[in-house]
Design a protein around this motif. Structure first.
Motif, PDB file in Angstrom:
ATOM      1  N   GLU A  66       0.830  -1.196   0.000  1.00  0.00           N
ATOM      2  CA  GLU A  66       0.000   0.000   0.000  1.00  0.00           C
ATOM      3  C   GLU A  66       0.867   1.249   0.000  1.00  0.00           C
ATOM      4  O   GLU A  66       1.865   1.341   0.693  1.00  0.00           O
ATOM      5  CB  GLU A  66      -0.902  -0.007   1.237  1.00  0.00           C
ATOM      6  N   LYS A  67       0.458   2.236  -0.811  1.00  0.00           N
ATOM      7  CA  LYS A  67       1.206   3.485  -0.903  1.00  0.00           C
ATOM      8  C   LYS A  67       0.280   4.661  -0.671  1.00  0.00           C
ATOM      9  O   LYS A  67      -0.930   4.563  -0.849  1.00  0.00           O
ATOM     10  CB  LYS A  67       1.852   3.618  -2.296  1.00  0.00           C
ATOM     11  N   LYS A  68       0.851   5.768  -0.276  1.00  0.00           N
ATOM     12  CA  LYS A  68       0.078   6.984  -0.069  1.00  0.00           C
ATOM     13  C   LYS A  68      -0.301   7.575  -1.417  1.00  0.00           C
ATOM     14  O   LYS A  68       0.508   7.677  -2.328  1.00  0.00           O
ATOM     15  CB  LYS A  68       0.902   7.992   0.731  1.00  0.00           C
ATOM     16  N   ALA A  69      -1.581   7.969  -1.533  1.00  0.00           N
ATOM     17  CA  ALA A  69      -2.064   8.525  -2.793  1.00  0.00           C
ATOM     18  C   ALA A  69      -1.389   9.854  -3.098  1.00  0.00           C
ATOM     19  O   ALA A  69      -1.178  10.683  -2.216  1.00  0.00           O
ATOM     20  CB  ALA A  69      -3.572   8.701  -2.736  1.00  0.00           C
ATOM     21  N   ALA A  70      -1.046  10.042  -4.378  1.00  0.00           N
ATOM     22  CA  ALA A  70      -0.481  11.316  -4.816  1.00  0.00           C
ATOM     23  C   ALA A  70      -1.599  12.310  -5.104  1.00  0.00           C
ATOM     24  O   ALA A  70      -1.478  13.496  -4.829  1.00  0.00           O
ATOM     25  CB  ALA A  70       0.373  11.106  -6.060  1.00  0.00           C
ATOM     26  N   TYR A  88       2.425   7.547 -12.773  1.00  0.00           N
ATOM     27  CA  TYR A  88       1.458   7.271 -11.722  1.00  0.00           C
ATOM     28  C   TYR A  88       0.716   5.978 -12.014  1.00  0.00           C
ATOM     29  O   TYR A  88       0.623   5.526 -13.159  1.00  0.00           O
ATOM     30  CB  TYR A  88       0.475   8.435 -11.589  1.00  0.00           C
ATOM     31  N   THR A  90      -2.891   3.573 -10.849  1.00  0.00           N
ATOM     32  CA  THR A  90      -4.164   3.409 -10.155  1.00  0.00           C
ATOM     33  C   THR A  90      -4.554   1.939 -10.221  1.00  0.00           C
ATOM     34  O   THR A  90      -4.327   1.274 -11.236  1.00  0.00           O
ATOM     35  CB  THR A  90      -5.268   4.292 -10.775  1.00  0.00           C
ATOM     36  N   ASP A 141      -7.659   6.172  -6.340  1.00  0.00           N
ATOM     37  CA  ASP A 141      -6.601   7.173  -6.177  1.00  0.00           C
ATOM     38  C   ASP A 141      -5.342   6.784  -6.944  1.00  0.00           C
ATOM     39  O   ASP A 141      -5.033   5.601  -7.119  1.00  0.00           O
ATOM     40  CB  ASP A 141      -6.248   7.340  -4.694  1.00  0.00           C
ATOM     41  N   TRP A 142      -4.623   7.799  -7.387  1.00  0.00           N
ATOM     42  CA  TRP A 142      -3.370   7.591  -8.114  1.00  0.00           C
ATOM     43  C   TRP A 142      -2.193   7.690  -7.148  1.00  0.00           C
ATOM     44  O   TRP A 142      -2.145   8.574  -6.292  1.00  0.00           O
ATOM     45  CB  TRP A 142      -3.216   8.649  -9.204  1.00  0.00           C
ATOM     46  N   GLU A 143      -1.228   6.791  -7.297  1.00  0.00           N
ATOM     47  CA  GLU A 143      -0.014   6.812  -6.489  1.00  0.00           C
ATOM     48  C   GLU A 143       1.191   7.020  -7.393  1.00  0.00           C
ATOM     49  O   GLU A 143       1.203   6.580  -8.554  1.00  0.00           O
ATOM     50  CB  GLU A 143       0.143   5.506  -5.707  1.00  0.00           C
TER      51      GLU A 143
END
Length: 232
Positions: A66-70, A88, A90, A141-143
């Motif tokens: 899991e990553k923080k959304a940009a 990026y 998604t 969300d995009w990361e």
């Protein structure tokens, strides 16, 4: 959500593009089929339906931590102000209604489109410094993607999983998919996430069994409406 009604930039259906052959028209007003950086189309097949048909090892999420959304999956973002140039990702777009668009201005006119796509599963897209606007509708969300990130590449993948990064999400090699009886399985090997005709290395629309060799030098592999792919 009007963005989903954008005219496709030359989506190709039933036509094989080898080594970036010139664009072929096929705009149905909804199915984005990726546009080219600079007016070409990525020939992403018009088939963008529903959740995955298989349960391949790479899956729709690509087995990523899991990553923080940009930035969010709904909105219009100014490149350089709201969104930094870069690549990026998604994931989890199960209904095929995720739509994104790179644009050269905020006029909203067709001529402003640089590239676009309707997404089922995962998508990667590179936002360039020369882009002015990035639009996203109905997407997760995009990361931001770390170009140096390493992964544990899988040897199988969901045939409707979208886009996989070679060497990170999936391993290079020869893959086989079966059960594509409705002439809608589409696959694409690409050299980058620009989504232009010049990004395509090879692609195909397949009925029945499909076999493809993914090279270590490929950047991404895109698959929609296919059966589960397994490494031979």
């Amino acid at each position: 959500m009007g963005m989903k009604a954008k005219v496709a930039l030359g989506a190709v259906v039933g036509i094989v593009v080898i080594g970036a052959v010139s664009a072929n028209a096929g705009s149905d007003g909804k199915d984005g089929g990726s546009g080219g950086g600079d007016k070409g189309s990525s020939a992403s097949a018009e088939h963008r339906s529903g959740a995955g048909k298989g349960s391949g090892g790479a899956g729709k999420s690509g087995a990523k931590p899991e990553k923080k959304a940009a930035f969010g999956g709904d909105g219009e973002y100014r490149v350089g102000t709201d969104v930094k140039p870069g690549t990026y990702r998604t994931t989890g777009n199960d209904d095929g209604m995720c739509y994104w668009e790179r644009a050269k201005d905020a006029s909203g006119e067709l001529d402003s489109l640089l590239a676009n796509d309707n997404v089922s599963g995962t998508s990667y897209v590179t936002v360039k410094a020369t882009d002015k606007l990035f639009k996203s509708s109905g997407c997760e969300d995009w990361e931001a993607v770390d170009p140096k990130a390493k992964g544990t590449p899988a040897s199988s993948m969901d045939g409707d999983g979208g886009m996989f990064k070679v060497g990170t999400d999936i391993a290079p090699g020869t893959y086989r998919s079966t059960g594509n009886a409705d002439d809608s399985c589409y696959w694409e090997r690409t050299k980058d996430a620009g989504h232009g005709l010049d990004s395509i290395i090879a692609n195909n629309n397949v009925t029945g069994t499909a076999v493809v060799t993914i090279s270590p030098s490929d950047a991404y592999f895109k698959t929609n409406d296919c059966g589960t792919w397994k490494k031979a």
